[in-house]
Design an enzyme around this catalytic site. Structure first.
Site, short mmCIF file in Angstrom:
data_model
loop_
_atom_site.label_atom_id
_atom_site.label_comp_id
_atom_site.label_asym_id
_atom_site.label_seq_id
_atom_site.Cartn_x
_atom_site.Cartn_y
_atom_site.Cartn_z
CG ASP A 135 30.09 19.91 0.84
OD1 ASP A 135 30.49 19.52 1.83
OD2 ASP A 135 29.30 19.16 -0.34
CG ASP B 72 37.10 14.02 -0.68
OD1 ASP B 72 36.54 13.52 0.27
OD2 ASP B 72 37.97 15.28 -0.65
#
Length: 251
Positions: free
Chosen positions: A11, A130
């Site tokens: 990330d 997600d």
């Protein structure tokens, strides 16, 4: 039998690798290009880079990172974060990315999946989903998990496959960063209802979790971040453990 893939996820925020729990409380985990090289050398099958705070102004920073990574490693890598047009994808692929991951933009404009698949081929298009289990239902969330929708995970998975996605990267928000194992029940159902590879994400904490997600969750690939970044699990050790459990991996 197809080999199962191990995919470290980086990330990226402001050019650094960060890691959080349940999508919040971020801490620094190092230089992304250095980490990419280490993982490539250690035997990772692919890498995923997610620009978690992507904005238009920062697109040039990301392209610079993509170029550096492409010249440093020799395994495929996927880039995601703030991608919403065919042009965005064109420049990422042109600068060395092998695949792109789209998430919120795909939900807001599902036609984007068709457009990217038609122009670049489905093998380039990863749709990241997600989702959070709420009252027994898996609900899709957007904007790094901050915004709930009314879309159900399994309906959306079927649609993205029909529109030309080559892979689904499914992150369970309930499991993300908890190190309690992957969402294997949901993963097994996903692999039942679609015919494209499913990447498991969210919840890796030990070697057994990876074994379980391939055996019980029927995942095609397993993605993790902090256990790799903070050296809790070495990729070589992990692959030996998978082999020991009769799971085919590239050594």
């Amino acid at each position: 039998m197809l080999t199962k893939r191990i995919i470290p996820c980086l990330d990226i925020k402001n050019g650094r690798t960060v890691k959080g729990v349940n999508f919040v409380d971020l801490r620094d985990a190092g230089d992304p290009v250095e980490l990419a090289k280490i993982y490539s050398d250690e035997g990772a099958d692919e890498l995923v880079f997610l620009d978690i705070s992507a904005t238009e102004e920062r697109r040039s920073t990301l392209l610079d990172l993509v170029r550096k990574v492409a010249s440093t490693i020799n395994i495929p890598f996927t880039v995601g974060g703030g991608i919403s047009t065919v042009e965005d994808v064109e420049s990422l692929l042109h600068n060395g990315a092998d695949k792109v991951s789209i998430n919120s933009s795909a939900v807001k404009n599902p036609q984007l999946i068709n457009d990217l698949s038609n122009k670049f081929g489905s093998q380039c298009v990863v749709v990241a989903i997600d989702a959070k289990q709420i009252d027994g239902e898996w609900i899709v969330h957007l904007v790094g998990g901050k915004v709930p929708t009314e879309i159900r995970l399994f309906d959306w998975a079927k649609e993205v496959e029909q529109r030309g996605a080559g892979e689904i990267l499914f992150t369970s928000m309930n499991h993300d960063g908890t190190k309690n194992g992957f969402a294997n029940e949901a993963l097994a159902k996903l692999s039942e209802i679609v015919n494209i590879p499913i990447i498991a994400s969210g919840g890796a904490g030990n070697l057994k979790h990876f074994v379980d997600t391939f055996v019980e969750g029927k995942a095609d690939a397993a993605l993790a971040a902090s256990v790799f970044h903070f050296k809790e699990i070495e990729i070589k050790t992990l692959k030996k453990e998978l082999k020991k459990n009769n799971i085919e991996v590239r050594i």
